[in-house]
Scaffold this motif. Structure first.
Motif, PDB file in Angstrom:
ATOM      1  N   LEU A 105       0.956  -0.805   0.196  1.00  0.00           N
ATOM      2  CA  LEU A 105       0.262   0.096  -0.242  1.00  0.00           C
ATOM      3  C   LEU A 105       1.012   1.178  -0.631  1.00  0.00           C
ATOM      4  O   LEU A 105       1.545   1.266   0.985  1.00  0.00           O
ATOM      5  CB  LEU A 105      -0.973   0.092   1.102  1.00  0.00           C
ATOM      6  N   PHE A 106       0.568   2.332  -0.537  1.00  0.00           N
ATOM      7  CA  PHE A 106       1.424   3.486  -0.537  1.00  0.00           C
ATOM      8  C   PHE A 106       0.338   4.397  -0.154  1.00  0.00           C
ATOM      9  O   PHE A 106      -0.964   4.639  -0.050  1.00  0.00           O
ATOM     10  CB  PHE A 106       1.165   4.362  -2.319  1.00  0.00           C
ATOM     11  N   LEU A 107       1.433   5.194   1.351  1.00  0.00           N
ATOM     12  CA  LEU A 107       0.088   5.962   2.031  1.00  0.00           C
ATOM     13  C   LEU A 107       0.589   7.296   1.840  1.00  0.00           C
ATOM     14  O   LEU A 107       2.054   7.571   1.934  1.00  0.00           O
ATOM     15  CB  LEU A 107       0.849   6.028   3.471  1.00  0.00           C
ATOM     16  N   LEU A 108      -0.368   8.376   1.781  1.00  0.00           N
ATOM     17  CA  LEU A 108       0.221   9.446   1.205  1.00  0.00           C
ATOM     18  C   LEU A 108      -0.268  10.569   2.418  1.00  0.00           C
ATOM     19  O   LEU A 108      -1.314  10.683   2.099  1.00  0.00           O
ATOM     20  CB  LEU A 108      -0.238   9.973  -0.297  1.00  0.00           C
ATOM     21  N   ILE A 109       1.144  11.463   2.367  1.00  0.00           N
ATOM     22  CA  ILE A 109       0.938  11.777   4.239  1.00  0.00           C
ATOM     23  C   ILE A 109       1.156  13.890   3.560  1.00  0.00           C
ATOM     24  O   ILE A 109       2.087  13.737   2.939  1.00  0.00           O
ATOM     25  CB  ILE A 109       1.560  11.853   4.424  1.00  0.00           C
ATOM     26  N   ASP A 110      -0.955  14.100   2.995  1.00  0.00           N
ATOM     27  CA  ASP A 110      -0.107  15.687   2.402  1.00  0.00           C
ATOM     28  C   ASP A 110       0.254  17.047   3.401  1.00  0.00           C
ATOM     29  O   ASP A 110      -0.156  16.399   4.847  1.00  0.00           O
ATOM     30  CB  ASP A 110      -1.250  16.085   1.863  1.00  0.00           C
ATOM     31  N   VAL A 111       1.357  17.576   3.980  1.00  0.00           N
ATOM     32  CA  VAL A 111       2.397  18.013   4.888  1.00  0.00           C
ATOM     33  C   VAL A 111       2.669  19.213   4.339  1.00  0.00           C
ATOM     34  O   VAL A 111       2.897  19.919   3.116  1.00  0.00           O
ATOM     35  CB  VAL A 111       3.503  17.254   5.563  1.00  0.00           C
ATOM     36  N   SER A 112       2.161  20.328   5.867  1.00  0.00           N
ATOM     37  CA  SER A 112       2.912  21.718   5.284  1.00  0.00           C
ATOM     38  C   SER A 112       3.616  22.179   6.246  1.00  0.00           C
ATOM     39  O   SER A 112       4.008  21.693   7.432  1.00  0.00           O
ATOM     40  CB  SER A 112       1.669  22.852   5.102  1.00  0.00           C
ATOM     41  N   ALA A 113       4.679  22.796   6.158  1.00  0.00           N
ATOM     42  CA  ALA A 113       5.426  23.190   7.012  1.00  0.00           C
ATOM     43  C   ALA A 113       6.546  24.053   6.343  1.00  0.00           C
ATOM     44  O   ALA A 113       6.136  24.983   5.210  1.00  0.00           O
ATOM     45  CB  ALA A 113       6.811  21.659   6.594  1.00  0.00           C
TER      46      ALA A 113
END
Length: 226
Positions: A105-113
């Protein structure tokens, strides 16, 4: 009976030789005792003053949850969303888009920094890690070009940069997974004292089951990488 000069010299020599070992033995005893003291001190220091990596850095870990802003003294980070897919995009050196698949499974985490003082980029020497409930650690997948992820962005003071981090993992590693984020290392040197953010992705038992069951067959990254 008269004593010759040779006998006198021989007698004096024997007396001298008898005295020397006594001084040598004393010196060796003192040296040995000092060595024992130093060795004991070294063992004590090793046992009492050497801390594990977790002990040395645990006080630098800032914790939060998905949707929360986690602020450290060097950077601020927020996980906006988490999704899953069985296939995603990548690009080659000629910028040709292809699809890559996984049997996991590809886990896609949308991040802002954003950062507090200096512009930085994520470092391949100390990447953001996905930490599972049973202690396994996953690096971002190398199946996807960095140009399509947060690795392609500069994190700037006063400005938020957003991008996706992609991890390839088995489905049994999803429940309880957390993101460990530290953008402050770069080049060939790793600053083990820099702060890190540990973010709970909200993947409890039921949430993880729902995420896995709703995983997309194919998730396009090209239109989302700008």
């Amino acid at each position: 009976m008269a004593v010759t000069q040779r006998e006198t010299t021989r007698t004096a020599g024997r007396a001298t030789r008898k005295k020397l070992p006594r001084r040598g033995v004393g010196r060796r005893i003192a040296t040995g005792a000092a060595g024992i003291v130093l060795a004991a001190a070294a063992v004590y220091a090793q046992q009492n003053f050497t801390m594990s990596y977790e002990q040395r850095t645990s006080f630098l870990t800032y914790k939060g949850g998905i949707g929360e802003t986690v602020e450290t003294n060097r950077f601020t980070v927020k996980v906006n969303s988490v999704s899953a897919a069985h296939a995603v995009d990548t690009v080659d050196f000629s910028n040709k888009v292809t699809k890559v698949e996984t049997s996991n499974l590809f886990l896609l985490i949308d991040v802002s920094a954003t950062t507090a003082r200096e512009p930085v980029r994520l470092s391949p020497f100390a990447p953001p890690m996905l930490l599972t409930a049973d202690g396994r650690r996953y690096r971002p997948t190398d199946k996807v070009s960095d140009s399509l992820t947060l690795y392609n962005k500069w994190l700037q003071p006063g400005f938020w940069s957003s991008g996706v981090l992609i991890y390839e993992m088995p489905t049994d590693a999803v429940p309880g997974a957390r993101l460990v984020f530290n953008p402050d290392t770069g080049g060939a040197l790793v600053d083990s004292l820099s702060p890190e953010a540990e973010i709970d992705l909200g993947l409890s038992g039921s949430a993880a089951t729902r995420l896995i069951s709703q995983a997309e067959d194919y998730h396009s990254l090209v239109s989302k990488s700008g």
